[in-house]
Motif scaffolding. Structure first.
Motif, PDB file in Angstrom:
ATOM      1  N   GLY A  61       0.827  -1.215   0.000  1.00 61.74           N
ATOM      2  CA  GLY A  61       0.000   0.000   0.000  1.00 61.74           C
ATOM      3  C   GLY A  61       0.855   1.255   0.000  1.00 61.74           C
ATOM      4  N   ARG A 102      11.113   0.753   8.461  1.00 58.83           N
ATOM      5  CA  ARG A 102      12.046   0.267   9.478  1.00 58.83           C
ATOM      6  C   ARG A 102      12.782  -0.997   9.031  1.00 58.83           C
ATOM      7  NH1 ARG A 102      10.405  -3.233  13.463  1.00 58.83           N
ATOM      8  NH2 ARG A 102      11.323  -1.830  14.979  1.00 58.83           N
ATOM      9  N   GLY A 112       6.960  -5.000   3.500  1.00 56.00           N
ATOM     10  CA  GLY A 112       6.168  -5.229   4.718  1.00 56.00           C
ATOM     11  C   GLY A 112       5.813  -6.700   4.851  1.00 56.00           C
ATOM     12  N   ARG A 151       7.145 -14.316   2.386  1.00 53.79           N
ATOM     13  CA  ARG A 151       6.714 -14.436   3.786  1.00 53.79           C
ATOM     14  C   ARG A 151       5.201 -14.336   3.919  1.00 53.79           C
ATOM     15  NH1 ARG A 151      10.773 -13.312   7.804  1.00 53.79           N
ATOM     16  NH2 ARG A 151      12.649 -12.473   6.866  1.00 53.79           N
ATOM     17  N   GLY A 152       4.570 -13.589   3.002  1.00 53.54           N
ATOM     18  CA  GLY A 152       3.137 -13.315   3.160  1.00 53.54           C
ATOM     19  C   GLY A 152       2.330 -13.648   1.929  1.00 53.54           C
ATOM     20  N   LEU A 203      -1.153 -15.244  -3.455  1.00 54.19           N
ATOM     21  CA  LEU A 203      -2.153 -15.249  -4.531  1.00 54.19           C
ATOM     22  C   LEU A 203      -2.380 -13.823  -4.993  1.00 54.19           C
ATOM     23  CD1 LEU A 203      -3.556 -17.202  -1.992  1.00 54.19           C
ATOM     24  CD2 LEU A 203      -4.817 -17.908  -3.994  1.00 54.19           C
ATOM     25  N   PHE A 225      -8.532 -15.048   4.133  1.00 55.74           N
ATOM     26  CA  PHE A 225      -7.363 -14.503   3.425  1.00 55.74           C
ATOM     27  C   PHE A 225      -7.083 -13.063   3.839  1.00 55.74           C
ATOM     28  CE2 PHE A 225      -7.988 -17.310  -0.615  1.00 55.74           C
ATOM     29  CZ  PHE A 225      -7.125 -18.273  -0.116  1.00 55.74           C
ATOM     30  N   ASN A 257       1.376   4.189   6.234  1.00 52.65           N
ATOM     31  CA  ASN A 257       1.078   2.815   5.811  1.00 52.65           C
ATOM     32  C   ASN A 257       1.315   1.860   6.985  1.00 52.65           C
ATOM     33  OD1 ASN A 257       2.825   0.398   3.747  1.00 52.65           O
ATOM     34  ND2 ASN A 257       0.645   0.607   3.944  1.00 52.65           N
ATOM     35  N   PHE A 294       4.998 -10.529  13.948  1.00 50.68           N
ATOM     36  CA  PHE A 294       4.202  -9.445  13.352  1.00 50.68           C
ATOM     37  C   PHE A 294       4.245  -8.212  14.248  1.00 50.68           C
ATOM     38  CE2 PHE A 294       2.111 -11.077   9.575  1.00 50.68           C
ATOM     39  CZ  PHE A 294       2.454 -12.419   9.659  1.00 50.68           C
ATOM     40  N   PHE A 317      -3.679  -9.128   9.795  1.00 46.37           N
ATOM     41  CA  PHE A 317      -4.409  -8.381   8.762  1.00 46.37           C
ATOM     42  C   PHE A 317      -5.024  -7.087   9.301  1.00 46.37           C
ATOM     43  CE2 PHE A 317      -4.505 -12.923   7.980  1.00 46.37           C
ATOM     44  CZ  PHE A 317      -4.093 -13.034   6.666  1.00 46.37           C
TER      45      PHE A 317
HETATM   46  C1  LIG Z   1       0.826 -14.669   5.766  1.00 45.85           C
HETATM   47  C2  LIG Z   1      -0.010 -13.767   4.918  1.00 45.85           C
HETATM   48  C3  LIG Z   1      -0.485 -14.214   3.704  1.00 45.85           C
HETATM   49  C4  LIG Z   1      -1.238 -13.360   2.898  1.00 45.85           C
HETATM   50  N1  LIG Z   1      -1.682 -13.816   1.680  1.00 45.85           N
HETATM   51  C5  LIG Z   1      -2.300 -12.967   0.847  1.00 45.85           C
HETATM   52  C6  LIG Z   1      -2.582 -13.360  -0.490  1.00 45.85           C
HETATM   53  O1  LIG Z   1      -2.257 -14.470  -0.904  1.00 45.85           O
HETATM   54  N2  LIG Z   1      -3.188 -12.459  -1.309  1.00 45.85           N
HETATM   55  C7  LIG Z   1      -3.517 -11.203  -0.874  1.00 45.85           C
HETATM   56  O2  LIG Z   1      -4.074 -10.411  -1.672  1.00 45.85           O
HETATM   57  N3  LIG Z   1      -3.251 -10.794   0.386  1.00 45.85           N
HETATM   58  C8  LIG Z   1      -2.638 -11.635   1.244  1.00 45.85           C
HETATM   59  N4  LIG Z   1      -2.299 -11.226   2.498  1.00 45.85           N
HETATM   60  C9  LIG Z   1      -2.656  -9.864   2.933  1.00 45.85           C
HETATM   61  C10 LIG Z   1      -1.687  -8.831   2.382  1.00 45.85           C
HETATM   62  O3  LIG Z   1      -0.397  -9.356   2.347  1.00 45.85           O
HETATM   63  C11 LIG Z   1      -1.655  -7.589   3.256  1.00 45.85           C
HETATM   64  O4  LIG Z   1      -2.958  -7.138   3.556  1.00 45.85           O
HETATM   65  C12 LIG Z   1      -0.889  -6.451   2.597  1.00 45.85           C
HETATM   66  O5  LIG Z   1       0.334  -6.896   2.052  1.00 45.85           O
HETATM   67  C13 LIG Z   1      -0.645  -5.356   3.622  1.00 45.85           C
HETATM   68  O6  LIG Z   1      -0.035  -4.262   2.987  1.00 45.85           O
HETATM   69  P1  LIG Z   1       0.057  -2.854   3.676  1.00 45.85           P
HETATM   70  O7  LIG Z   1       0.165  -1.853   2.583  1.00 45.85           O
HETATM   71  O8  LIG Z   1      -1.059  -2.674   4.649  1.00 45.85           O
HETATM   72  O9  LIG Z   1       1.458  -2.824   4.408  1.00 45.85           O
HETATM   73  P2  LIG Z   1       2.270  -3.807   5.362  1.00 45.85           P
HETATM   74  O10 LIG Z   1       2.703  -4.980   4.582  1.00 45.85           O
HETATM   75  O11 LIG Z   1       1.557  -4.024   6.623  1.00 45.85           O
HETATM   76  O12 LIG Z   1       3.558  -2.904   5.604  1.00 45.85           O
HETATM   77  C14 LIG Z   1       3.599  -1.845   6.523  1.00 45.85           C
HETATM   78  C15 LIG Z   1       5.036  -1.394   6.620  1.00 45.85           C
HETATM   79  O13 LIG Z   1       5.131  -0.313   7.541  1.00 45.85           O
HETATM   80  C16 LIG Z   1       6.353  -0.417   8.216  1.00 45.85           C
HETATM   81  N5  LIG Z   1       6.276   0.344   9.455  1.00 45.85           N
HETATM   82  C17 LIG Z   1       5.343   0.212  10.430  1.00 45.85           C
HETATM   83  N6  LIG Z   1       5.568   1.109  11.402  1.00 45.85           N
HETATM   84  C18 LIG Z   1       6.667   1.820  11.034  1.00 45.85           C
HETATM   85  C19 LIG Z   1       7.402   2.873  11.647  1.00 45.85           C
HETATM   86  N7  LIG Z   1       7.043   3.422  12.816  1.00 45.85           N
HETATM   87  N8  LIG Z   1       8.502   3.342  11.009  1.00 45.85           N
HETATM   88  C20 LIG Z   1       8.894   2.836   9.807  1.00 45.85           C
HETATM   89  N9  LIG Z   1       8.225   1.827   9.194  1.00 45.85           N
HETATM   90  C21 LIG Z   1       7.129   1.330   9.801  1.00 45.85           C
HETATM   91  C22 LIG Z   1       6.535  -1.896   8.444  1.00 45.85           C
HETATM   92  O14 LIG Z   1       7.894  -2.237   8.645  1.00 45.85           O
HETATM   93  C23 LIG Z   1       5.980  -2.472   7.133  1.00 45.85           C
HETATM   94  O15 LIG Z   1       7.017  -2.666   6.191  1.00 45.85           O
HETATM   95  C24 LIG Z   1      -1.540 -12.051   3.332  1.00 45.85           C
HETATM   96  C25 LIG Z   1      -1.061 -11.601   4.564  1.00 45.85           C
HETATM   97  C26 LIG Z   1      -0.305 -12.445   5.358  1.00 45.85           C
HETATM   98  C27 LIG Z   1       0.209 -11.943   6.664  1.00 45.85           C
END
Ligand SMILES: Cc1cc2nc3c(=O)[nH]c(=O)nc-3n(C[C@H](O)[C@H](O)[C@H](O)COP(=O)(O)OP(=O)(O)OC[C@H]3O[C@@H](n4cnc5c(N)ncnc54)[C@H](O)[C@@H]3O)c2cc1C
Length: 516
Positions: free
Chosen positions: A33, A53, A59, A73-74, A77, A210, A294, A444, A456
């Motif tokens: 995101g 970080r 992420g 790791r995550g 699909l 999911f 994010n 996490f 999630f």
């Molecule tokens: C095991 C697993 C399997 C999944 N499988 C699927 C799938 O197959 N298909 C699908 O569509 N979705 C899947 N999902 C869901 C999807 O991966 C997540 O919803 C999505 O990737 C989250 O993205 P995000 O943009 O919210 O950021 P995140 O991935 O949550 O990243 C947030 C980032 O912010 C950083 N951060 C946080 N606080 C700070 C701070 N204070 N200073 C600096 N950096 C900071 C973190 O280090 C991290 O890198 C899965 C999730 C998991 C956990």
């Protein structure tokens, strides 16, 4: 009739502003995101710095490389690939030149505790035949569910997922659409109206897991996932989802923006009710015209803005909010290839509602489990050494509100999963293991700063969705915006890409943003 000016009146404003003079946007977090937000803000004239970080972007979608294996790791699909393609198009590029997506057929195999299985795919006729053979008399109900999921998709996804819910009026306007979708019903309830076979009810309702939702609790709106998968397919990115992340990070850098990795944001700075930048762990700060978080929403409001009195996301409200489940992940490699296995297998445990109650409500670790087994080496030999297989097993578990001592429970849990897989899908697993690593909700919490180690973010319940979810344009601070799983529309790769799309509507165009 007057002469028409050859240039529109705002042409001067639209002439490209030299990069260093553009308004500055800071994005906290390089999750999918956050990267998508950076690309969209850049396309709208901002100079962007993304701070994370972790040492690598992505992420939840970062990659673990170990002993010659590559483990996502995550997310594994990829659905709705057009949302990714849009990001490359915004930079005048084609995603296909950088990332290769491979459509999967079947999407996944669903294996049940009684030994039966169903190969799930997108072709309606093939699925009708498979369902007729699997549970005679149920194909009609399946067809009705598909029809309803298509109708829900047209409203829930096409009309609402990339629209801001900043005002109560936005929500009120959506009420007729929500009513049309019968958003008050749970997904399981909707499915159970049409089919009676309990295995089929599971197969048609488990998808919200999911994205961290309990099928017995999420609104029937999530039936749209069934349609989304059928309409656009389920894809695998060659090289793994990590290749998508690398592609996005390269896009960000290619546009001249900055990725500052290995850097913690400790505070969102503000003056007179407006975000002015961020403070970093080394005590330095970055000034910004707009700040986009994010990071986990509870972390953003509870920690990064601890000094700001809140109207809505007070400590009390954050404490009472419902957080999604956790996941236990076991990444492992084998020296034998298990050719009979598909790329994705979902293995349902003997209990459905009871198990979900344990995870979401009682928050206790049960002995039985359902799991998702990822075998990317089925489609992509590059993720494992020759003749080897790469896997991960994902088991939904309670988040850290469950008080499970993961430091103690992780290895017994891993062993239970190994024994179970050895007895079912992966004979001689123990003898073939060559590499192994686990992640628990503690990871996490500590790596991603995810409140309660939720996998999630906030649970996608009706009263934590749309206007009720933390808004993309912060309710608390001018110039602060949210992107990612903790804001509208929610978790999942398509969800967080849509949340970045909402920013196009709520963040002012760069010409309108004041300079720091
Ligand atoms: C095991 C697993 C399997 C999944 N499988 C699927 C799938 O197959 N298909 C699908 O569509 N979705 C899947 N999902 C869901 C999807 O991966 C997540 O919803 C999505 O990737 C989250 O993205 P995000 O943009 O919210 O950021 P995140 O991935 O949550 O990243 C947030 C980032 O912010 C950083 N951060 C946080 N606080 C700070 C701070 N204070 N200073 C600096 N950096 C900071 C973190 O280090 C991290 O890198 C899965 C999730 C998991 C956990």
């Amino acid at each position: 009739m007057g002469l028409q000016s050859p240039l529109p009146p705002d042409a001067r404003e639209r002439a490209p502003v030299p990069y260093p003079l553009r308004p500055h946007a800071v994005v906290i977090g390089a999750g999918i995101g956050g990267l998508a937000a950076a690309i969209r803000l850049g396309a709208r004239g901002y100079r962007v710095t993304v701070v994370d970080r972790l040492d690598t972007p992505g992420g939840r979608a970062t990659v673990l490389k170990q002993d010659g294996f590559t483990f996502d790791r995550g997310p594994t699909l990829i659905t709705a690939p057009q949302l990714l393609e849009e990001l490359w198009a915004l930079c005048g590029k084609r995603m296909a030149d950088h990332v290769t997506l491979k459509p999967l057929d079947p999407f996944y195999r669903i294996a049940f505790a009684d030994g039966s299985h169903l190969d799930w795919g997108g072709d309606e006729e093939t699925m009708r035949q498979r369902i007729t053979a699997f549970a005679p008399g149920e194909a009609e109900g399946y067809a009705k569910i598909l029809k309803e999921s298509a109708a829900i998709y047209r409203v829930g996804y096409e009309q609402l997922s990339a629209k801001p819910f900043s005002q109560l009026t936005d929500m009120l306007r959506a009420v007729p659409q929500m009513a049309l979708m019968r958003a008050d019903r749970s997904l399981y309830k909707m499915v159970a109206r049409y089919v009676t076979d309990e295995r089929l009810r599971m197969a048609l309702s488990f998808h919200p897991l999911f994205i961290g939702g309990n099928p017995f609790n999420v609104t029937a709106v999530y039936a749209l996932i069934l349609h989304l998968e059928r309409e656009f397919g389920v894809h695998y990115a060659l090289g793994g989802t990590g290749a998508v992340v690398t592609g996005l990070a390269d896009l960000v850098r290619g546009e001249g923006h900055t990725l500052r990795l290995g850097t913690d944001v400790t505070r969102i700075l503000h003056e007179k009710g407006r975000a002015t930048g961020v403070e970093l762990a080394d005590g330095t700060s970055l000034k910004a015209d707009v700040v986009v978080s994010n990071a986990c929403t509870a972390h953003t409001y509870g920690k990064l803005l601890a000094d700001l009195p809140k109207q809505r996301w007070t400590a009390k409200k954050l404490a009472k909010a419902r957080y999604s489940m956790g996941v236990f992940l076991w990444y492992f490699g084998t020296k034998q290839r298990y050719e009979h296995l598909h790329h994705h297998t979902i293995q349902m445990g003997p209990r459905y509602r009871g198990l979900l109650d344990d995870i979401f409500t009682e928050k206790r670790l049960s002995k039985d489990f359902s799991l998702y087994l990822h075998r990317p080496s089925a489609s992509d030999p590059s993720v494992a050494p020759p003749g080897h297989d790469a896997f991960y097993a994902l088991v939904p578990v309670p988040n850290l509100q469950g008080k499970i001592d993961w430091a103690r429970e992780a290895e017994p849990m891993r062993r239970r999963i190994q024994a179970h897989l050895e007895a079912t899908l992966l004979p001689k697993l123990g003898a073939n293991l060559v590499t192994s690593a686990v992640a628990t909700p503690l990871d996490f919490e500590s790596r991603l700063l995810s409140t309660h180690g939720a996998a999630f973010s906030l649970e996608p319940t009706l009263f934590q969705s749309a206007w009720f979810r933390p808004h993309n344009r912060s309710e608390e601070l001018e110039g602060l915006y949210l992107v990612g799983a903790g804001t509208h529309p929610g978790a999942g790769v398509p969800g967080v890409l849509c949340s970045a799309k909402v920013l196009d509507e709520v963040v002012p165009a760069a010409a309108g943003a004041h300079h720091a």
